[in-house]
Design a protein around this motif. Structure first.
Motif, mmCIF file in Angstrom:
data_model
loop_
_atom_site.group_PDB
_atom_site.id
_atom_site.type_symbol
_atom_site.label_atom_id
_atom_site.label_comp_id
_atom_site.label_asym_id
_atom_site.label_seq_id
_atom_site.Cartn_x
_atom_site.Cartn_y
_atom_site.Cartn_z
ATOM 1 N N LEU A 168 0.853 -1.182 0.000
ATOM 2 C CA LEU A 168 0.000 0.000 0.000
ATOM 3 C C LEU A 168 0.894 1.238 0.000
ATOM 4 N N ILE A 169 0.626 2.168 -0.902
ATOM 5 C CA ILE A 169 1.395 3.400 -1.013
ATOM 6 C C ILE A 169 0.471 4.582 -0.736
ATOM 7 N N VAL A 170 0.895 5.450 0.175
ATOM 8 C CA VAL A 170 0.115 6.639 0.540
ATOM 9 C C VAL A 170 1.006 7.850 0.293
ATOM 10 N N GLU A 171 0.703 8.637 -0.743
ATOM 11 C CA GLU A 171 1.615 9.720 -1.089
ATOM 12 C C GLU A 171 0.869 10.949 -1.609
ATOM 13 N N ASP A 172 1.367 12.105 -1.212
ATOM 14 C CA ASP A 172 0.911 13.403 -1.725
ATOM 15 C C ASP A 172 -0.565 13.674 -1.447
ATOM 16 N N ASN A 173 -1.079 13.131 -0.346
ATOM 17 C CA ASN A 173 -2.450 13.416 0.068
ATOM 18 C C ASN A 173 -2.467 14.562 1.083
ATOM 19 N N THR A 174 -3.615 15.239 1.186
ATOM 20 C CA THR A 174 -3.800 16.298 2.162
ATOM 21 C C THR A 174 -4.932 15.908 3.099
ATOM 22 N N LEU A 175 -4.644 15.924 4.414
ATOM 23 C CA LEU A 175 -5.626 15.501 5.410
ATOM 24 C C LEU A 175 -5.870 16.625 6.405
ATOM 25 N N SER A 176 -7.168 16.884 6.675
ATOM 26 C CA SER A 176 -7.556 17.973 7.577
ATOM 27 C C SER A 176 -8.787 17.544 8.376
ATOM 28 N N GLY A 177 -8.944 18.113 9.555
ATOM 29 C CA GLY A 177 -10.188 17.997 10.307
ATOM 30 C C GLY A 177 -10.588 16.598 10.719
ATOM 31 N N TRP A 178 -9.632 15.709 10.936
ATOM 32 C CA TRP A 178 -9.990 14.368 11.398
ATOM 33 C C TRP A 178 -10.417 14.435 12.862
ATOM 34 N N VAL A 179 -11.145 13.390 13.305
ATOM 35 C CA VAL A 179 -11.648 13.343 14.671
ATOM 36 C C VAL A 179 -10.822 12.389 15.521
ATOM 37 N N THR A 180 -10.616 11.168 15.053
ATOM 38 C CA THR A 180 -9.865 10.166 15.808
ATOM 39 C C THR A 180 -8.407 10.127 15.387
ATOM 40 N N THR A 181 -8.163 9.952 14.105
ATOM 41 C CA THR A 181 -6.794 9.894 13.609
ATOM 42 C C THR A 181 -6.765 10.257 12.136
ATOM 43 N N ALA A 182 -5.671 10.818 11.702
ATOM 44 C CA ALA A 182 -5.536 11.161 10.288
ATOM 45 C C ALA A 182 -5.354 9.913 9.440
ATOM 46 N N ILE A 183 -4.485 9.015 9.884
ATOM 47 C CA ILE A 183 -4.257 7.743 9.196
ATOM 48 C C ILE A 183 -4.194 6.662 10.262
ATOM 49 N N GLY A 184 -5.126 5.719 10.211
ATOM 50 C CA GLY A 184 -5.156 4.611 11.150
ATOM 51 C C GLY A 184 -4.810 3.310 10.451
ATOM 52 N N ILE A 185 -3.934 2.517 11.059
ATOM 53 C CA ILE A 185 -3.483 1.254 10.461
ATOM 54 C C ILE A 185 -3.598 0.161 11.510
ATOM 55 N N GLU A 186 -4.292 -0.922 11.150
ATOM 56 C CA GLU A 186 -4.482 -2.039 12.062
ATOM 57 C C GLU A 186 -4.258 -3.354 11.327
ATOM 58 N N GLY A 187 -3.605 -4.294 11.999
ATOM 59 C CA GLY A 187 -3.432 -5.629 11.449
ATOM 60 C C GLY A 187 -2.169 -5.770 10.638
ATOM 61 N N ASP A 188 -2.138 -6.819 9.814
ATOM 62 C CA ASP A 188 -0.967 -7.168 9.008
ATOM 63 C C ASP A 188 -0.959 -6.308 7.746
ATOM 64 N N VAL A 189 -0.292 -5.153 7.828
ATOM 65 C CA VAL A 189 -0.314 -4.164 6.751
ATOM 66 C C VAL A 189 1.120 -3.745 6.434
ATOM 67 N N LEU A 190 1.474 -3.794 5.154
ATOM 68 C CA LEU A 190 2.758 -3.278 4.686
ATOM 69 C C LEU A 190 2.476 -2.014 3.894
ATOM 70 N N VAL A 191 2.894 -0.856 4.436
ATOM 71 C CA VAL A 191 2.533 0.428 3.839
ATOM 72 C C VAL A 191 3.753 1.343 3.836
ATOM 73 N N THR A 192 3.887 2.104 2.767
ATOM 74 C CA THR A 192 4.894 3.149 2.684
ATOM 75 C C THR A 192 4.203 4.437 2.252
ATOM 76 N N GLY A 193 4.869 5.555 2.509
ATOM 77 C CA GLY A 193 4.272 6.818 2.105
ATOM 78 C C GLY A 193 5.258 7.960 2.228
ATOM 79 N N THR A 194 4.962 9.060 1.558
ATOM 80 C CA THR A 194 5.745 10.281 1.662
ATOM 81 C C THR A 194 5.002 11.404 0.961
#
Length: 266
Positions: free
Chosen positions: A99-125
């Motif tokens: 999973l690749i998470v890149e160049d996104n804009t996040l605003s106004g979250w309530v709990t978390t901007a990015i939540g990751i649970e379980g067996d997940v391989l993710v990179t981002g920048t």
């Protein structure tokens, strides 16, 4: 994509669910989610702006989601901006890979901007997190990937921050030809708190801290030493610029060691 008050679901979902026993299911290879604007209302927020889900229900069930890229999306007002879950029920096997998470804009979250649970391989920048006084700065730091930027709006934040990855933490630099921050600089207020305002974690590199007013971190009883502290960390490539540090119990910026740890390129 705007929030539907009658729907507690998500803005966009990429999911695989294996409901029964068997050889399993693989899905989601080479899926690109790009260029979307997803808006919750921040009051009765959606569960997630973008939901990435792999769920295995049965003992012999396997669910794999792979090859997903989230790029250049704007997400605001959701409970979780991006929620990534590999969920195993009844001893099934679920995973999310590449999973690749890149160049996104996040605003106004309530709990978390990015939540990751379980067996997940993710990179981002290259992601940008916009923080207001309704959100903690630390929640953005925790969600960020190396190379991300956290923009902090004017207001007062009563927090002790720990930075453990490469990122830019930016308030209001104002006129860069004049020392100190701009008129809209966010305030990191240590009144009633113990410890440093900002602590750099061991081994961290390539951090920028700019455009803040930091004051009243005077209680050093728990080991904090000032507004910004890097002690025995080996940190390198750190830029601290255009900040106003005052009413500090020990040091404005403390960089050092008592165990021969070398810190460089400050």
């Amino acid at each position: 994509i705007s929030s539907d008050p009658n729907d507690s679901g998500v803005g966009i979902e990429v999911a695989v669910r294996d409901h029964g026993p068997g050889t399993g299911v693989t899905a989601g290879t080479n899926v690109l989610v790009e260029g979307n604007e997803i808006m919750g209302d921040g009051v009765s927020p959606e569960r997630a702006g973008i939901n990435i889900l792999s769920r295995a229900y049965q003992v012999t069930s396997d669910a794999l989601l792979t090859g997903i890229t989230l790029r250049n999306n704007e997400i605001s007002g959701a409970n979780r901006g991006i929620y990534v879950v590999a969920e195993e029920r009844n001893s099934g096997t679920a995973a999310i890979d590449n999973l690749i998470v890149e160049d996104n804009t996040l605003s106004g979250w309530v709990t978390t901007a990015i939540g990751i649970e379980g067996d997940v391989l993710v990179t981002g920048t290259g992601n940008t997190f916009n923080v207001t006084p309704l959100i903690t700065i630390q929640s953005a730091i925790d969600a960020a990937f190396s190379g991300d930027t956290i923009n902090v709006a004017a207001g007062t934040y009563a927090e002790n921050l720990t930075i453990n990855k490469s990122l830019t933490l930016s308030g209001d630099r104002g006129d860069t030809n004049v020392a100190g921050p701009g008129a809209s600089a966010p305030v990191l207020n240590g009144t009633g708190l113990s410890g440093s305002g900002i602590t750099l974690a061991a081994g961290v590199t390539d951090v920028v801290i700019e455009g803040f007013e930091i004051h009243s971190f005077t209680d050093i009883s728990s080991g904090g030493m000032g507004a910004i502290t890097s002690w025995n960390t080996g940190a390198s490539g750190i830029t601290v610029q255009d900040n106003y540090l005052h009413n500090i119990g020990w040091n404005g910026v403390l960089v050092g060691s008592d165990d021969d740890t070398v810190q460089s390129y400050w």
